[in-house]
Design an enzyme around this catalytic site. Sequence first.
Site, short mmCIF file in Angstrom:
data_model
loop_
_atom_site.label_atom_id
_atom_site.label_comp_id
_atom_site.label_asym_id
_atom_site.label_seq_id
_atom_site.Cartn_x
_atom_site.Cartn_y
_atom_site.Cartn_z
N SER A 196 -6.39 1.57 -3.71
CA SER A 196 -6.55 2.32 -2.46
C SER A 196 -7.69 3.31 -2.58
O SER A 196 -7.96 3.85 -3.64
CB SER A 196 -5.28 3.08 -2.10
OG SER A 196 -5.52 3.82 -0.92
N LYS A 240 1.46 -0.95 -3.13
CA LYS A 240 0.25 -0.71 -2.35
C LYS A 240 0.52 -0.99 -0.86
O LYS A 240 0.04 -0.28 0.03
CB LYS A 240 -0.91 -1.58 -2.86
CG LYS A 240 -2.14 -1.62 -1.95
CD LYS A 240 -2.82 -0.28 -1.87
CE LYS A 240 -3.88 -0.07 -0.83
NZ LYS A 240 -4.57 -1.10 -0.17
N HIS A 280 2.40 1.88 0.54
CA HIS A 280 1.42 2.96 0.69
C HIS A 280 0.72 2.82 2.04
O HIS A 280 0.58 3.78 2.80
CB HIS A 280 0.40 2.92 -0.45
CG HIS A 280 -0.86 3.69 -0.17
ND1 HIS A 280 -1.85 3.19 0.66
CD2 HIS A 280 -1.29 4.91 -0.56
CE1 HIS A 280 -2.83 4.09 0.75
NE2 HIS A 280 -2.51 5.14 0.01
N ASN A 281 0.27 1.61 2.35
CA ASN A 281 -0.44 1.41 3.62
C ASN A 281 0.48 1.62 4.82
O ASN A 281 0.06 2.17 5.84
CB ASN A 281 -1.05 0.01 3.68
CG ASN A 281 -2.29 -0.11 2.82
OD1 ASN A 281 -2.44 0.61 1.83
ND2 ASN A 281 -3.19 -1.00 3.18
N GLU A 303 0.75 5.17 5.32
CA GLU A 303 -0.53 5.61 5.91
C GLU A 303 -0.51 5.42 7.45
O GLU A 303 -0.94 6.31 8.19
CB GLU A 303 -1.63 4.77 5.27
CG GLU A 303 -3.03 4.95 5.79
CD GLU A 303 -3.98 3.93 5.12
OE1 GLU A 303 -3.96 3.78 3.89
OE2 GLU A 303 -4.74 3.26 5.85
#
Length: 480
Positions: free
Chosen positions: A128, A182, A185-186, A189
Amino acid sequence: AEANVGVVGLAAMGASLSRNLARHGNKVAVFNRHYSRTEKLIAEHGDEGQFFPAKTLKEFVDSLSKPRTAIIMVKAGAPTDEMINDLADLMEPGDIIVDAGNSYFKDTIKREKAIRARGLHFVGCGVSGGEEGALLGPSMMPGGTEESWKTLKPILESISAKAEGEPCVTHIGSDGAGHFVKMVHNGIEYSDMQLIAESYDLMRRGLGMEPGEIGDVFEEWNKTELDSYLIEITSEVLHEVDKKTGKPLVDVIVDHAGMKGTGTWTVQTALELAVPVTGIGEAVFARGLSSQGELREEAQRQNFEGPTGSVEMPLEERQAFVNDIREALYASKIVAYAQGFNEITAAAKEYDWNIDLAAVARIWRGGCIIRAKFLNRISDAFEAGDANVSLLFAPYFKDAIETAERSWRRVVARAVTFGIPVPVFSSSLAYFDGLRSKRLPAALIQGQRDFFGAHTYQRVDEPGTFHTLWAEPGRKEITL
Ligand code: NDP
């Protein structure tokens, strides 16, 4: 064979990652399908460190010292699969293939199995921070075997972002664990960005504030517990003036939010795992609604009645409302993170990953898009064992939610009367209220299910499974 690491695919991401590796003392073999990109990289940046440009994939593999470590940064999907296979054909048992692209974690699980069967290591690694992160220090989430981590650790630690001196990379878990984390995480976000957007909308349409003024508010908020990269760049975006028209840039940007799919994956996977991620889900749906051009145009033509914002308020009340929005943003953000971490916990159980959630929070403190001061608090909570069931129950966050609670309700209530949509503020509050409720109307749903489908129910006062004969006169209850 001198290079200790190699990068395949030298477009924006791969070129930046190679330069980052070389700048940190690695000897970097580089290969790209079309040699022109390799030539360009060497011509422009060859003096930043030691590069070993290769014209063929064979030459690339031969230039790597053992165990060979090759990082793939080519187009996601079929090209990545092709490259993995071509490399595996040329490599030997013990060598390591790293896919640092944005791959779907289930693809990573399949690829890891296939490559392992050939005696090689396959590591799906979430990266990231975009192009700038790849060059200056990304946050990295590698999966794969412990053994491959031994080789990768010094290499990845050399190029990762550092937060309070600690490298923002850790071995997440086996096979697809890195790409999974990941992905979440997105998803987080998406919810962070939507919450900021809802706050902006309330100030813009609700209070009639100008973008620059709202930018100032975010700048102030960035000095509080909301201190984060996304709040910081929001303030910059809102202060940007369009050169062509002299208007605030945000006013001339088309209001259709794009997406590349990782948010959707996060929600799909959460549905499969039966974990409510309402914050992330509503954020993905909000982008979806914004991009439904035809639907929105037709809705405009329908001229629906209702309030559309802008309310007169005395200065003091306005200031208090802006403060309420900040509290609501913080509380909703905590809910979205709690849900995201619950999704990771559920997946770890399902896919047999041993994931250290405190470490995940720690490596998100630098390099990545959701980097924020409050991730320190999250890692502390997991470390202390206070957040095993939910982040909301860790004393620090419980206290924060309780402090914000009244503001949160006022914001949602006002947004509804203003006619301004706040899907993540309101769904996060609904999630919190759902958790708080001693009894939920789910009892009624069980009754309905038993009525039309004989799905049975449990009683609060005795064990067993029950069914009511709804069609019988006298409504007999039977025990099953
Ligand atoms: P692109 O996704 O635009 O891919 C271009 C690269 O892929 C070029 O090197 C190209 O080679 C190569 N390529 C394409 N098809 C093939 C093929 N069939 N065989 C061999 N090579 C091929 O590059 P980016 O740098 O933007 O992204 C790379 C990866 O990183 C992607 O998986 C992307 O999803 C991910 N990414 C991650 C980000 C993050 O923040 N983590 C941000 C952006 C991307 P050629 O020059 O010969 O055409």
